[in-house]
Design a protein around this motif. Structure first.
Motif, PDB file in Angstrom:
ATOM      1  N   ILE B 200     -24.249 -51.544  -0.632  1.00  0.00           N
ATOM      2  CA  ILE B 200     -22.774 -51.107  -0.268  1.00  0.00           C
ATOM      3  C   ILE B 200     -22.170 -50.379  -1.494  1.00  0.00           C
ATOM      4  O   ILE B 200     -22.035 -51.465  -2.558  1.00  0.00           O
ATOM      5  CB  ILE B 200     -21.858 -52.043   0.200  1.00  0.00           C
ATOM      6  CG1 ILE B 200     -22.735 -52.801   1.604  1.00  0.00           C
ATOM      7  CG2 ILE B 200     -20.327 -51.359   0.558  1.00  0.00           C
ATOM      8  CD1 ILE B 200     -21.770 -53.782   2.182  1.00  0.00           C
ATOM      9  N   VAL B 201     -22.022 -49.065  -1.651  1.00  0.00           N
ATOM     10  CA  VAL B 201     -21.461 -48.848  -3.040  1.00  0.00           C
ATOM     11  C   VAL B 201     -19.799 -49.184  -2.907  1.00  0.00           C
ATOM     12  O   VAL B 201     -19.184 -48.900  -1.851  1.00  0.00           O
ATOM     13  CB  VAL B 201     -21.747 -47.292  -3.199  1.00  0.00           C
ATOM     14  CG1 VAL B 201     -20.632 -46.710  -4.150  1.00  0.00           C
ATOM     15  CG2 VAL B 201     -23.017 -46.935  -3.432  1.00  0.00           C
ATOM     16  N   ASP B 202     -19.366 -49.813  -3.834  1.00  0.00           N
ATOM     17  CA  ASP B 202     -17.905 -50.462  -3.931  1.00  0.00           C
ATOM     18  C   ASP B 202     -17.306 -50.016  -5.256  1.00  0.00           C
ATOM     19  O   ASP B 202     -17.972 -50.142  -6.378  1.00  0.00           O
ATOM     20  CB  ASP B 202     -18.050 -51.937  -3.932  1.00  0.00           C
ATOM     21  CG  ASP B 202     -16.704 -52.615  -3.948  1.00  0.00           C
ATOM     22  OD1 ASP B 202     -15.736 -51.785  -3.858  1.00  0.00           O
ATOM     23  OD2 ASP B 202     -16.814 -53.783  -4.138  1.00  0.00           O
ATOM     24  N   ALA B 203     -16.265 -49.200  -4.970  1.00  0.00           N
ATOM     25  CA  ALA B 203     -15.506 -48.698  -6.061  1.00  0.00           C
ATOM     26  C   ALA B 203     -15.890 -47.238  -6.795  1.00  0.00           C
ATOM     27  O   ALA B 203     -17.109 -47.377  -7.020  1.00  0.00           O
ATOM     28  CB  ALA B 203     -15.400 -49.654  -7.364  1.00  0.00           C
ATOM     29  N   GLY B 204     -14.931 -46.552  -7.359  1.00  0.00           N
ATOM     30  CA  GLY B 204     -15.073 -45.518  -8.158  1.00  0.00           C
ATOM     31  C   GLY B 204     -15.267 -44.150  -7.089  1.00  0.00           C
ATOM     32  O   GLY B 204     -15.065 -42.832  -7.891  1.00  0.00           O
ATOM     33  N   VAL B 205     -15.208 -44.134  -5.953  1.00  0.00           N
ATOM     34  CA  VAL B 205     -15.428 -43.059  -4.893  1.00  0.00           C
ATOM     35  C   VAL B 205     -14.060 -42.190  -5.174  1.00  0.00           C
ATOM     36  O   VAL B 205     -12.809 -42.819  -5.014  1.00  0.00           O
ATOM     37  CB  VAL B 205     -15.595 -43.414  -3.607  1.00  0.00           C
ATOM     38  CG1 VAL B 205     -15.178 -41.986  -2.881  1.00  0.00           C
ATOM     39  CG2 VAL B 205     -17.134 -43.503  -3.613  1.00  0.00           C
ATOM     40  N   GLY B 206     -13.906 -40.926  -5.341  1.00  0.00           N
ATOM     41  CA  GLY B 206     -12.548 -40.265  -5.438  1.00  0.00           C
ATOM     42  C   GLY B 206     -12.380 -39.336  -4.349  1.00  0.00           C
ATOM     43  O   GLY B 206     -11.143 -39.192  -3.665  1.00  0.00           O
ATOM     44  N   VAL B 207     -13.581 -38.549  -3.873  1.00  0.00           N
ATOM     45  CA  VAL B 207     -13.245 -37.576  -2.955  1.00  0.00           C
ATOM     46  C   VAL B 207     -14.278 -37.640  -1.996  1.00  0.00           C
ATOM     47  O   VAL B 207     -15.388 -38.379  -2.395  1.00  0.00           O
ATOM     48  CB  VAL B 207     -13.144 -36.239  -3.563  1.00  0.00           C
ATOM     49  CG1 VAL B 207     -11.877 -35.789  -4.199  1.00  0.00           C
ATOM     50  CG2 VAL B 207     -14.220 -35.888  -4.526  1.00  0.00           C
ATOM     51  N   PRO B 208     -14.652 -36.993  -0.840  1.00  0.00           N
ATOM     52  CA  PRO B 208     -15.565 -37.206   0.043  1.00  0.00           C
ATOM     53  C   PRO B 208     -16.769 -36.667  -0.318  1.00  0.00           C
ATOM     54  O   PRO B 208     -17.828 -37.095  -0.074  1.00  0.00           O
ATOM     55  CB  PRO B 208     -15.038 -36.089   1.230  1.00  0.00           C
ATOM     56  CG  PRO B 208     -13.573 -36.479   1.334  1.00  0.00           C
ATOM     57  CD  PRO B 208     -13.129 -36.274  -0.107  1.00  0.00           C
ATOM     58  N   SER B 209     -16.749 -35.865  -1.336  1.00  0.00           N
ATOM     59  CA  SER B 209     -18.168 -35.205  -1.959  1.00  0.00           C
ATOM     60  C   SER B 209     -18.854 -36.413  -2.663  1.00  0.00           C
ATOM     61  O   SER B 209     -20.009 -36.753  -2.416  1.00  0.00           O
ATOM     62  CB  SER B 209     -18.034 -34.008  -2.836  1.00  0.00           C
ATOM     63  OG  SER B 209     -17.150 -34.236  -3.603  1.00  0.00           O
ATOM     64  N   ASP B 210     -18.178 -37.257  -3.276  1.00  0.00           N
ATOM     65  CA  ASP B 210     -18.477 -38.472  -3.961  1.00  0.00           C
ATOM     66  C   ASP B 210     -19.150 -39.567  -2.994  1.00  0.00           C
ATOM     67  O   ASP B 210     -20.194 -39.976  -3.087  1.00  0.00           O
ATOM     68  CB  ASP B 210     -17.548 -39.230  -4.562  1.00  0.00           C
ATOM     69  CG  ASP B 210     -16.717 -38.305  -5.767  1.00  0.00           C
ATOM     70  OD1 ASP B 210     -17.380 -37.235  -6.156  1.00  0.00           O
ATOM     71  OD2 ASP B 210     -15.639 -38.768  -5.981  1.00  0.00           O
ATOM     72  N   ALA B 211     -18.392 -39.745  -1.973  1.00  0.00           N
ATOM     73  CA  ALA B 211     -19.004 -40.507  -0.710  1.00  0.00           C
ATOM     74  C   ALA B 211     -20.341 -40.004  -0.223  1.00  0.00           C
ATOM     75  O   ALA B 211     -21.145 -40.623  -0.007  1.00  0.00           O
ATOM     76  CB  ALA B 211     -17.852 -40.666   0.202  1.00  0.00           C
ATOM     77  N   ALA B 212     -20.226 -38.823  -0.003  1.00  0.00           N
ATOM     78  CA  ALA B 212     -21.552 -38.112   0.639  1.00  0.00           C
ATOM     79  C   ALA B 212     -22.495 -38.036  -0.488  1.00  0.00           C
ATOM     80  O   ALA B 212     -23.769 -38.657   0.100  1.00  0.00           O
ATOM     81  CB  ALA B 212     -21.156 -36.473   0.885  1.00  0.00           C
TER      82      ALA B 212
END
Lengths: 66, 274
Positions: B200-212
């Protein structure tokens, strides 16, 4: 007697159980937890655990977080 | 012509009915691969709207001292009761504090689940991996379901899994930084070397493209807070994150095309008029 609650020095009546202390401080009792001198005291035990001079009490609940 | 129409129709049907695999964490099935926080929202209404739009089924909360001034709000009452609550040990800088915080959270909520955070530095909020391992060991032995936040390091991940954590939660970037996946190679290596682990990636995502990006690299889920809460429109951002996590997961499961330096024509070259 003097005890420390959540880092604050508090003067409270002597001879209180943890349950009475919670009542005295008007603390919520649902979805909170209490630690006495670094050990968690389950809610069912609050009435039978006495608070003594210089005891350290932490009372926690939940707030927003990530 | 009608044959083509059927093929198109069939393709569309397939797209509509193909869903990503179910996310199972510690034996529990979740309908969403997005886990979100409850901090930094401007008000409860925005938080509730964002939670709903996110599709998330689990939210994190922080353990905190009850104020002694009588101004106590019941924060948990503002959460959708169908959501699973995941308490964290945020703000803990050593093993002892993290363990005590986890025990208090379990007592207050009656849940064994804990997001373990042992922070090593106040400026970066980077995790102290050594103490995280220590605390994870103590808590797993006490029956907790420990979800540890840690630096994106394969060897630490392996040790956390050996201890008995049901998942590992590497950071993408520092907490609240919104920088996106800073080291995609580390995530990719972790995925390849730990094929059965829940990551599970936890922390640091800023926008949906980061999540993708994180999901395309093979993360099983993403935990985020600030990217949604600090958006001027948290509900809309939450919906975007919901879609991105799904899109990234679908792409990972489908498998990507190979990268090429030069073009590869999509239309037949033979038979073009001259």
């Amino acid at each position: 007697m003097n005890i420390v609650v959540n880092g604050e020095l508090k003067e409270v009546p002597a001879g209180l159980s943890l349950q009475r202390l919670m009542d005295h401080l008007e603390m919520p009792t649902e979805r909170v937890a209490v630690e006495l001198n670094l050990d968690v005291v389950p809610k069912a035990k609050w009435p039978e655990v006495d608070v003594k001079e210089e005891d350290k009490v932490e009372i926690i609940h939940f707030v927003g977080g990530g | 012509m009608s044959g083509d129409a059927v093929a198109v129709f069939a393709g569309r049907k397939m797209a509509e009915s193909s869903n990503e695999k179910k996310f199972v964490l510690a034996g529990k099935e979740f309908g969403s691969r997005l886990i979100i926080g409850t901090g930094k929202y401007r008000n409860y209404e925005e938080m509730k709207a964002a939670h709903k739009a996110s599709g998330a089924e689990m939210v994190t909360v922080a353990v905190n001292r009850v104020p002694l001034d009588g101004k106590v709000e019941s924060f948990l009452d503002h959460l959708d009761p169908s959501m699973q609550i995941l308490p964290n040990t945020a703000g803990c800088y050593d093993t002892d504090h993290a363990v005590r915080t986890a025990r208090l959270a379990r007592e207050a909520l009656g849940t064994e689940w804990i997001k373990l955070e042992v922070i090593g530095d106040a400026t970066t909020l980077l995790p102290d991996n050594e103490q995280t391992l220590e605390a994870a060991k103590v808590l797993v032995d006490e029956g907790f379901i420990v979800l540890p936040y840690f630096s994106d390091d394969l060897i630490v991940a392996r040790k956390l899994l050996e201890i008995g954590c049901p998942a590992v939660m590497p950071l993408a970037a520092p907490i609240g930084s919104g920088m996106g996946v800073q080291n995609p190679s580390n995530l990719r290596i972790m995925r390849e070397q730990l094929p059965d682990a829940v990551i599970i990636v936890d922390a640091g995502v800023g926008v949906p493209s980061d999540a993708a990006v994180a999901m395309e690299l093979g993360a099983d889920a993403i935990l985020m807070n600030t990217a949604i809460a600090e958006s001027p429109d948290p509900a809309k951002m939450a919906e975007g994150m919901n879609l991105a996590v799904r899109a990234g997961r679908l792409a990972y499961e489908a498998g990507r095309m190979p990268k090429r330096l030069y073009a590869s024509a999509s239309s037949p070259i033979e038979g073009a008029i001259k």
